[in-house]
Design a protein around this motif. Structure first.
Motif, PDB file in Angstrom:
ATOM      1  N   PRO A   8      75.925  10.565 -73.095  1.00  0.00           N
ATOM      2  CA  PRO A   8      76.426  11.945 -73.181  1.00  0.00           C
ATOM      3  C   PRO A   8      77.173  12.338 -71.914  1.00  0.00           C
ATOM      4  CG  PRO A   8      74.072  11.929 -72.794  1.00  0.00           C
ATOM      5  CD  PRO A   8      74.473  10.502 -73.033  1.00  0.00           C
ATOM      6  N   VAL A   9      78.300  13.003 -72.105  1.00  0.00           N
ATOM      7  CA  VAL A   9      79.098  13.432 -70.964  1.00  0.00           C
ATOM      8  C   VAL A   9      79.183  14.946 -70.986  1.00  0.00           C
ATOM      9  CG1 VAL A   9      81.386  13.359 -69.921  1.00  0.00           C
ATOM     10  CG2 VAL A   9      80.444  11.306 -70.972  1.00  0.00           C
ATOM     11  N   PHE A  10      78.862  15.565 -69.862  1.00  0.00           N
ATOM     12  CA  PHE A  10      79.021  17.007 -69.776  1.00  0.00           C
ATOM     13  C   PHE A  10      79.855  17.328 -68.558  1.00  0.00           C
ATOM     14  CE2 PHE A  10      77.770  21.257 -68.414  1.00  0.00           C
ATOM     15  CZ  PHE A  10      78.032  21.955 -69.572  1.00  0.00           C
ATOM     16  N   LEU A  11      81.155  17.461 -68.787  1.00  0.00           N
ATOM     17  CA  LEU A  11      82.029  17.726 -67.651  1.00  0.00           C
ATOM     18  C   LEU A  11      82.929  18.927 -67.902  1.00  0.00           C
ATOM     19  CD1 LEU A  11      83.059  14.183 -66.401  1.00  0.00           C
ATOM     20  CD2 LEU A  11      81.755  15.897 -65.159  1.00  0.00           C
ATOM     21  N   ASP A  12      82.355  19.954 -68.562  1.00  0.00           N
ATOM     22  CA  ASP A  12      83.126  21.175 -68.769  1.00  0.00           C
ATOM     23  C   ASP A  12      83.132  21.950 -67.452  1.00  0.00           C
ATOM     24  OD1 ASP A  12      84.272  23.521 -69.409  1.00  0.00           O
ATOM     25  OD2 ASP A  12      83.077  23.892 -71.213  1.00  0.00           O
ATOM     26  N   ILE A  13      84.273  21.840 -66.760  1.00  0.00           N
ATOM     27  CA  ILE A  13      84.342  22.352 -65.387  1.00  0.00           C
ATOM     28  C   ILE A  13      84.124  23.861 -65.318  1.00  0.00           C
ATOM     29  CG2 ILE A  13      86.842  22.840 -65.115  1.00  0.00           C
ATOM     30  CD1 ILE A  13      85.718  20.459 -62.691  1.00  0.00           C
ATOM     31  N   THR A  14      84.422  24.572 -66.455  1.00  0.00           N
ATOM     32  CA  THR A  14      84.243  26.025 -66.439  1.00  0.00           C
ATOM     33  C   THR A  14      82.773  26.413 -66.619  1.00  0.00           C
ATOM     34  OG1 THR A  14      84.647  26.105 -68.810  1.00  0.00           O
ATOM     35  CG2 THR A  14      86.544  26.487 -67.369  1.00  0.00           C
ATOM     36  N   ARG A  15      81.942  25.443 -67.114  1.00  0.00           N
ATOM     37  CA  ARG A  15      80.538  25.780 -67.364  1.00  0.00           C
ATOM     38  C   ARG A  15      79.592  25.190 -66.322  1.00  0.00           C
ATOM     39  NH1 ARG A  15      79.120  24.515 -73.363  1.00  0.00           N
ATOM     40  NH2 ARG A  15      77.141  25.447 -72.755  1.00  0.00           N
ATOM     41  N   ILE A  16      80.140  24.335 -65.434  1.00  0.00           N
ATOM     42  CA  ILE A  16      79.295  23.794 -64.381  1.00  0.00           C
ATOM     43  C   ILE A  16      79.256  24.801 -63.238  1.00  0.00           C
ATOM     44  CG2 ILE A  16      79.034  21.942 -62.689  1.00  0.00           C
ATOM     45  CD1 ILE A  16      80.560  20.122 -64.616  1.00  0.00           C
TER      46      ILE A  16
END
Lengths: 126, 114
Positions: A8-16
């Motif tokens: 799984p990749v979580f790289l939503d820069i607006t939500r980090i």
């Protein structure tokens, strides 16, 4: 190979939510790239300023125009951020400010110091 | 350590040493600005032609080129994955830094003569 791809990749820069040290780091890199791009422009103005009295005053009026002043301000901010954040990294190399709290405090000091330095230099150049 | 094994460490040392020199230059610039006030063309030229300032400026541009090289190289390696594109970009960066260095040398070495 396949298991790597399905990770799984979580790289939503607006939500980090970035910790302050991450902002110092990203801005250090961005300012570094901007400074690299401004080297030829700076050398061009340096060259022109030493050619003749007339070219010297041309540089003077270009840097004193509104777009000139704005560009100087942006590059100056990049320089001061890169300098302050760079000093923080040198201190981290010397194992100063390595704990989480100290590193966070250092990051805040970087933003504070560069703002202060920017105001000082702008005051000096006025 | 030699060759490939040491290249990471060497880059790290070059980056840090050049950073310290650049920081000293930028730290002393406001002091020089306030004490020397090279605000006219003649004063500005004489200041840059002064042997200490001239040599310090030459060292400044060497440190700047080395520092920029290590930094931009890191950025390119981080974001550009294709070997061919990476190679072309790095050669371009190296060539432009070298050109800028020669340009700066030319300016600084020509100033004292006239």
């Amino acid at each position: 190979m396949n298991t790597h791809k399905r990770r799984p990749v979580f790289l939503d820069i607006t939500r980090i939510r970035m910790p302050i040290a991450a902002l110092v780091s990203i801005a250090h890199r961005a300012s570094g790239v901007l400074l690299f791009l401004s080297i030829p422009v700076a050398i061009y103005f340096f060259d022109l300023s030493l050619r003749s009295a007339q070219d010297f005053s041309t540089v003077n009026s270009m840097l004193n125009s509104v777009p000139g002043k704005l560009s100087v301000l942006v590059v100056l901010w990049a320089l001061l951020h890169h300098l302050c954040a760079g000093i923080r990294y040198l201190l981290l190399d010397l194992r100063i400010g390595l704990t989480r709290d100290a590193a966070r405090l250092g990051a805040w000091i970087v933003f504070g110091a560069e703002t202060l330095a920017l105001l000082l230099v702008v005051g000096l150049l006025r | 350590m030699s060759g490939q094994d040491a290249s990471g460490l060497r880059a790290w040392v070059v980056q840090r040493v050049s950073a310290v020199y650049l920081a000293l230059c930028f730290g002393s610039a406001p002091i020089a600005w306030l004490t020397q006030r090279p605000l006219t063309y003649a004063a500005w030229r004489a200041w840059i032609a002064h042997p200490v300032v001239n040599v310090a400026c030459i060292l400044f541009f060497i440190a700047l080129a080395l520092h920029a090289w290590v930094g931009v190289r890191d950025v390119v390696i981080d974001y550009v994955q294709s070997t061919a594109a990476r190679f072309v970009l790095l050669v371009g960066v190296a060539a432009s830094l070298l050109a800028m260095l020669v340009w700066a040398f030319r300016i600084l070495l020509l100033v004292p003569q006239s």
